[in-house]
Design a protein around this motif. Structure first.
Motif, mmCIF file in Angstrom:
data_model
loop_
_atom_site.group_PDB
_atom_site.id
_atom_site.type_symbol
_atom_site.label_atom_id
_atom_site.label_comp_id
_atom_site.label_asym_id
_atom_site.label_seq_id
_atom_site.Cartn_x
_atom_site.Cartn_y
_atom_site.Cartn_z
ATOM 1 N N PRO A 139 34.649 29.294 36.748
ATOM 2 C CA PRO A 139 35.876 30.276 36.108
ATOM 3 C C PRO A 139 35.428 31.735 36.886
ATOM 4 C CG PRO A 139 34.763 29.160 34.495
ATOM 5 C CD PRO A 139 33.974 28.862 35.440
ATOM 6 N N GLU A 140 36.598 32.230 37.338
ATOM 7 C CA GLU A 140 36.287 33.824 37.774
ATOM 8 C C GLU A 140 37.695 34.588 37.344
ATOM 9 O OE1 GLU A 140 37.532 34.088 42.081
ATOM 10 O OE2 GLU A 140 38.292 31.968 41.880
ATOM 11 N N ARG A 141 37.262 35.892 37.264
ATOM 12 C CA ARG A 141 38.056 36.946 36.842
ATOM 13 C C ARG A 141 38.616 37.589 38.349
ATOM 14 N NH1 ARG A 141 37.738 41.013 31.500
ATOM 15 N NH2 ARG A 141 39.628 41.703 31.907
ATOM 16 N N ARG A 142 39.762 38.024 38.276
ATOM 17 C CA ARG A 142 40.128 38.550 39.518
ATOM 18 C C ARG A 142 40.851 40.010 39.150
ATOM 19 N NH1 ARG A 142 41.524 34.894 44.428
ATOM 20 N NH2 ARG A 142 40.385 33.090 44.053
ATOM 21 N N ALA A 143 40.507 40.721 40.414
ATOM 22 C CA ALA A 143 41.087 42.139 40.037
ATOM 23 C C ALA A 143 42.495 42.351 40.587
ATOM 24 C CB ALA A 143 40.036 43.106 40.772
ATOM 25 N N ASP A 144 43.012 41.359 41.318
ATOM 26 C CA ASP A 144 44.196 41.339 42.059
ATOM 27 C C ASP A 144 45.423 41.647 41.087
ATOM 28 O OD1 ASP A 144 43.237 40.088 44.620
ATOM 29 O OD2 ASP A 144 43.093 38.473 43.457
ATOM 30 N N LEU A 145 46.469 42.676 41.692
ATOM 31 C CA LEU A 145 47.694 42.972 41.064
ATOM 32 C C LEU A 145 48.467 41.716 40.945
ATOM 33 C CD1 LEU A 145 48.295 46.539 42.183
ATOM 34 C CD2 LEU A 145 47.604 46.050 39.731
#
Length: 199
Positions: A139-145
């Motif tokens: 699992p990953e958390r992305r900072a993309d808008l």
């Protein structure tokens, strides 16, 4: 959203109104966060939070937390059912909200527009969770808008269909450190009011 090699597929949209006013979760969820003798106000008035005591604000937050736990339980029931039916490995699951809620932050309750029309992060940074069974990574958390308009192109991409040429959204089904078409800024606002932009 399921896609299989046999051509069988389904699309299921579960629109759950909670957590939302009235904040009146069943007792087993409310009692997890609010003492039995605490004041319970399921319909706090939008606007200034100055009229509420600390105990009242804590109870309002607790009732909301009870609603979140209730929704979490039932979403878990849906995902458990996917497991039981053997559909998890071929089903895309997306969870999204439309807005947040203030519980005393910035001296406000709700999503006020008259006393302070500012769309603070607590209101405008909404959750988006995507479980893509084809992504075997951690699992990953992305900072993309991203924006809600990205949901439709993502669903179409899952089914191997292109979005309309004039679609504003981007598919979020990508691998690697960033979206294939990263957004430099995002718009958000409230119906009939000003538009906000962030980068």
């Amino acid at each position: 959203i399921r896609q299989s090699n046999t051509g069988e597929s389904f699309f299921l949209l579960v629109d759950c109104f909670d957590p939302h006013e009235p904040f009146d979760p069943p007792p087993q969820y409310a009692d997890m966060y609010v003492d039995e003798d605490a004041p319970r106000n399921p319909w706090p008035t939008y606007g200034s939070s100055d009229g509420y005591s600390t105990a009242e604000l804590d109870a309002i937050r607790g009732l909301y937390a009870g609603e979140v736990s209730m929704v979490d339980h039932w979403i878990g029931h849906v995902t458990d059912t996917l497991d039981e039916l053997g559909l998890t490995s071929s089903t895309l699951v997306m969870l999204i909200s439309d807005h947040g809620h203030l519980f005393g932050e910035h001296g406000l309750i709700g999503k006020p527009w008259k006393s302070d029309p500012t769309l603070y992060d607590e209101l405008s940074r909404i959750p988006l969770i995507i479980v893509d069974p084809t992504n075997d990574g951690q699992p990953e958390r992305r900072a993309d808008l991203v924006q809600p308009v990205d949901v439709m192109p993502t669903i179409l991409d899952w089914f191997g269909l292109p979005p309309r040429a004039n679609a504003h959204g981007h598919s979020l089904l990508v691998s690697g450190p960033a979206l294939s078409a990263p957004r430099e800024y995002a718009f958000f606002g409230r119906f009939g009011e000003s538009i906000n932009v962030t980068d």
